[in-house]
Design an enzyme around this catalytic site. Structure first.
Site, PDB file in Angstrom:
ATOM      1  N   ARG A   8      47.949  37.844  46.359  1.00 35.63           N
ATOM      2  CA  ARG A   8      48.241  37.935  44.926  1.00 35.63           C
ATOM      3  C   ARG A   8      48.062  36.598  44.207  1.00 35.63           C
ATOM      4  O   ARG A   8      48.644  36.383  43.148  1.00 35.63           O
ATOM      5  CB  ARG A   8      49.668  38.447  44.731  1.00 35.63           C
ATOM      6  CG  ARG A   8      49.901  39.822  45.351  1.00 35.63           C
ATOM      7  CD  ARG A   8      51.347  40.255  45.240  1.00 35.63           C
ATOM      8  NE  ARG A   8      51.558  41.555  45.881  1.00 35.63           N
ATOM      9  CZ  ARG A   8      52.737  42.171  45.958  1.00 35.63           C
ATOM     10  NH1 ARG A   8      53.814  41.592  45.431  1.00 35.63           N
ATOM     11  NH2 ARG A   8      52.854  43.345  46.557  1.00 35.63           N
ATOM     12  N   CYS A  56      35.469  34.145  28.318  1.00 35.94           N
ATOM     13  CA  CYS A  56      34.277  34.455  29.111  1.00 35.94           C
ATOM     14  C   CYS A  56      34.656  34.445  30.589  1.00 35.94           C
ATOM     15  O   CYS A  56      34.519  35.442  31.272  1.00 35.94           O
ATOM     16  CB  CYS A  56      33.169  33.453  28.808  1.00 35.94           C
ATOM     17  SG  CYS A  56      32.601  33.505  27.094  1.00 35.94           S
TER      18      CYS A  56
END
Length: 230
Positions: A93, A112
Site C-alpha cells: 500500500r 499529469c
C-alpha cells in the site's frame, strides 16, 4: 529502467536543476503557491497562476493534506509514505495519489503525473510512476528525470538500495508545433548518460536543497526551444 544510469536526455540540454526544484516544490514544500517556485527562480507554472497566486488544489496541495492516520494523529501522504517504507516495508500500500475527484474542478491544471507506487524487495526500493498524459517534447523528459531523482532521494533517506524504475504513460503525444524541432532532435548524436551525485550526508528527506545535487559529465546537444502548450 534498471537504474544503471540516470534517465536524462543528451540530445538536447535539459534544465535539470529546474526539474529538481519543481520536484522539491511539490514533494518537499507540498506547495501550490507559485510564488514559492518563483523564489527559486523557476517560472514554469506562471501561466497557470490564479488570482490568489496558487495553482488551486493541485499537486503539492494534495500531498500536503493531512488525511492519513498514523500513531493517533493525522499526517500527509509524504510523511506517511516515508514512515511506512521504513517501518512496514513489505506493505503493498505504498501509494501516493494526486488525482482527487472531489477537487479536480478546483485545480488550475489536473495532474499529469498522478500516482506513485513503491515496492521494497530484497533490500531494494522500486518505484512505479503513472502519468495520465505526457507530451514528449517537454513534459516527458522533465517527469522521467525528476521522479527518478525522487526515487534516489527516498532510497537514500530510508536506507534501501536503488531498485527498478517504471514510468507508465496513459496518453503519450506530440503537439504539431513541436514536430519540426523533434525531428531535429531525433537526428542528433546521443552521448553517455552523466552521473547524478546526491549529497550522501543528507539523511532526512526535508533537508535536501538544490545544492545537494550535481550532474557530473553531462554532455548534451544544443538547447531546443519548444512552445509550452496551454
Amino acid at each position: 529502467f534498471d537504474n544503471s544510469e540516470v534517465p536524462i536526455l543528451t540530445t538536447k540540454k535539459l534544465a535539470w536543476k529546474t526539474a529538481i526544484k519543481e520536484l522539491l516544490w511539490i514533494w518537499q514544500l507540498k506547495s501550490n503557491d507559485v510564488n514559492d517556485l518563483n523564489k527559486m527562480s523557476v517560472h514554469i507554472w506562471d501561466q497557470w497562476k490564479q488570482e490568489d497566486g496558487t495553482i488551486g488544489h493541485a499537486y503539492g496541495f494534495q500531498l500536503g493534506k493531512k488525511n492519513r492516520s498514523l500513531n493517533g494523529e493525522k499526517v500527509d501522504q509524504v510523511d506517511y509514505l516515508l514512515h511506512q517504507l521504513k517501518n512496514n516495508p513489505s506493505s503493498r500500500r505504498h501509494i501516493t495519489m494526486l488525482w482527487n475527484p472531489d477537487e479536480l474542478d478546483a485545480m488550475a491544471l489536473t495532474p499529469c503525473v498522478y500516482e506513485t507506487q513503491w515496492y521494497v524487495k530484497h533490500g531494494k526500493l522500486h518505484l512505479e510512476v503513472r502519468a495520465r498524459s505526457n507530451d514528449m517534447a517537454l513534459g516527458n523528459p522533465f517527469n522521467v528525470f525528476q521522479y527518478n531523482v525522487l526515487q534516489r532521494m527516498i532510497a537514500q533517506v530510508t536506507g534501501y538500495e536503488l531498485g527498478e524504475y517504471i514510468f507508465n504513460i496513459g496518453d503519450c503525444h506530440v503537439y504539431t508545433r513541436h514536430i519540426d524541432n523533434l525531428k531535429i532532435q531525433m537526428e542528433r548524436e546521443q552521448f553517455e548518460a552523466p552521473e547524478l551525485w546526491i549529497n550522501p550526508e543528507v539523511k532526512d528527506f526535508y533537508d535536501f536543497t538544490i545544492d545537494d545535487f550535481k550532474l557530473i559529465n553531462y554532455k548534451h546537444g544544443d538547447k531546443l526551444l519548444f512552445e509550452v502548450p496551454v
